[in-house]
Design an enzyme around this catalytic site. Structure first.
Site, PDB file in Angstrom:
ATOM      1  N   GLY A  28      -3.381  87.792 -35.302  1.00  0.00           N
ATOM      2  CA  GLY A  28      -4.620  88.562 -35.344  1.00  0.00           C
ATOM      3  C   GLY A  28      -4.695  89.602 -34.252  1.00  0.00           C
ATOM      4  N   ALA A  29      -3.648  90.425 -34.130  1.00  0.00           N
ATOM      5  CA  ALA A  29      -3.554  91.335 -32.982  1.00  0.00           C
ATOM      6  C   ALA A  29      -3.803  92.793 -33.334  1.00  0.00           C
ATOM      7  CB  ALA A  29      -2.182  91.198 -32.328  1.00  0.00           C
ATOM      8  N   GLY A  34      -7.263  90.204 -29.637  1.00  0.00           N
ATOM      9  CA  GLY A  34      -5.829  90.159 -29.874  1.00  0.00           C
ATOM     10  C   GLY A  34      -5.168  91.500 -29.637  1.00  0.00           C
ATOM     11  N   SER A 158     -13.073  78.251 -28.991  1.00  0.00           N
ATOM     12  CA  SER A 158     -14.412  78.827 -28.934  1.00  0.00           C
ATOM     13  C   SER A 158     -15.364  77.802 -28.344  1.00  0.00           C
ATOM     14  CB  SER A 158     -14.881  79.203 -30.346  1.00  0.00           C
ATOM     15  OG  SER A 158     -16.270  79.442 -30.382  1.00  0.00           O
ATOM     16  N   TYR A 185     -17.521  76.205 -38.856  1.00  0.00           N
ATOM     17  CA  TYR A 185     -16.746  76.996 -37.893  1.00  0.00           C
ATOM     18  C   TYR A 185     -16.496  76.178 -36.631  1.00  0.00           C
ATOM     19  CZ  TYR A 185     -15.702  80.427 -34.253  1.00  0.00           C
ATOM     20  OH  TYR A 185     -15.125  81.102 -33.195  1.00  0.00           O
TER      21      TYR A 185
END
Length: 315
Positions: A28-29, A34, A158, A185
Site C-alpha cells: 500500500g505504498a 506508505g 491501529s 475494522y
C-alpha cells in the site's frame, strides 16, 4: 506521558543512517503513509519495492519519486491485491524471483470502516481478509528471504485494536449476524497485532528470532477512510483533519520507518505517536493493552488463519 526517549520531538527520520544497499518492501505504498515511508527511504538511498493493487496509481507514484529524486532512484512496484490470496501468492513469487534481499517488509496497506458487509473473492469478510489474511500469507511466503537477509517484519496496526470486542469472534469471523464497520475494522487490526506477537513467539521457539515489530500511525491525514468508509465517516474524519488531533501523512509514516530501521526496539511493544490520546505527538513506545497478546487467542487465530488461507508456515 509522551515518550521522549529519542528527544523532545520523539523519533524522526533524521536518526536514519544512509540506506544505500538496503531494500524495503512496502504494501500500500502509492499513497498516504506508505508513500511517505517510501519517499523518505528513497531519499536516504534505499531500494524500495511497492506492493500495490492499482497499476495506474503505482506508476504515478514511481514516476513522482523519480521526478523528485532522479531517474536513478531505485523504486519500483509489483502489483498485488491483498484481498485476493491468488494475487498475494503471485506477487510473493515475483518478489522471490526478483528481489534477492529484504531488509524489511512493511505491512502498511489496509482498508477501513467498510460500511456494509462485503466478502473477498476467497469468501472472507473484506477487512479481515485484506488486512490480516493477505499479510499473513505474504509474510509467510517471504519469511525465509527476510531471515536470510537479517531483515525484519513491520506490522502497521491501529489504535482501533483497543475498541470493539477486544478479542476474535471465532464463531462468526465474517460477522454475518452482527456486522458493524468499526468493530470489524478493530478486530482486523487486532488480528494483525496478534499475528505479529504470535510470530515473535514461534520464531523464537524455532531459533529464528529476527525482528518483528508493531506500530501504528496515530491519526494521520491519509486516504484510508475516504477510500472505503461511509459518507458520514468520511465527513467526520474530514472535520477531524481540521483539528490538532490529526497529523500529516508524512508524520504518520515515522513509526513504520522507526520499526524498519531503528536498533534496540522491544518486541512486545506498540510504537507510534505518544501525545494526545496516542493520535499525535512524539513517536516512541506507547501503551500496549494485554488483550493484544492473549496467548490462547493468538495461538488459535494462527491455526484458524492457516486453515482459512491454506497456507502452512514452516519454521
Amino acid at each position: 506521558m509522551p515518550d521522549t526517549t529519542y528527544g523532545p520531538n520523539g523519533w524522526t527520520p533524521e536518526r536514519m543512517d544512509d540506506q544505500t544497499g538496503k531494500t524495503y518492501l512496502i504494501t500500500g505504498a502509492n499513497a498516504g503513509t506508505g508513500f511517505q515511508a517510501a519517499r523518505i527511504l528513497v531519499s536516504k538511498g534505499a531500494k524500495v519495492v511497492m506492493l500495490n493493487r492499482s497499476v495506474e496509481k503505482s506508476t504515478a507514484a514511481v514516476n513522482g519519486l523519480k521526478a523528485e529524486f532522479g531517474e536513478e532512484a531505485d523504486v519500483s512496484f509489483i502489483r498485488m491485491d491483498l484481498s485476493e490470496l491468488a494475487s498475494v501468492r503471485e506477487a510473493a513469487a515475483n518478489v522471490l524471483q526478483s528481489v534477492p534481499k529484504i531488509d524489511a517488509l512493511i505491512c502498511n496497506a489496509a482498508i477501513a470502516q467498510v460500511p456494509t458487509q462485503q466478502l473477498t473473492v476467497d469468501g472472507f469478510e473484506s477487512q479481515l481478509g485484506t488486512n490480516h489474511y493477505g499479510h499473513f500469507v505474504l509474510c509467510g511466503m517471504l519469511c525465509d528471504r527476510i531471515e536470510a537477509s537479517g531483515g525484519r517484519i513491520v506490522v502497521v496496526a491501529s489504535l482501533g485494536y483497543n475498541m470493539g470486542i477486544k478479542t476474535i469472534q471465532f464463531d462468526d469471523l465474517n460477522w454475518d449476524k452482527n456486522y458493524s464497520a468499526n468493530p470489524v475494522y478493530s478486530q482486523s487490526k487486532l488480528a494483525q497485532m496478534m499475528f505479529a506477537y504470535e510470530l515473535q513467539d514461534r520464531l523464537a521457539a524455532a531459533g529464528k528470532d529476527f525482528g518483528v515489530y508493531v506500530c501504528h500511525p496515530g491519526s494521520s491525514a491519509t486516504s484510508l477512510i475516504t477510500t472505503s468508509g461511509s459518507r458520514i465517516t468520511r465527513f467526520v474524519f474530514w472535520l477531524m483533519t481540521k483539528s490538532p488531533m490529526v497529523q500529516t501523512a508524512e508524520k504518520g509514516a515515522y513509526p513504520e520507518l522507526m520499526c524498519a530501521t531503528e536498533d534496540g526496539l522491544e518486541k512486545r511493544a506498540l510504537y507510534g505517536p505518544t501525545g494526545r490520546m496516542g493520535f499525535v505527538g512524539p513517536v516512541g513506545k506507547g501503551n500496549l493493552h494485554a488483550h493484544a497478546y492473549d496467548k490462547p487467542v493468538m495461538s488459535k487465530l494462527w491455526d484458524v488463519s492457516e486453515e482459512a488461507t491454506g497456507f502452512i508456515w514452516s519454521f
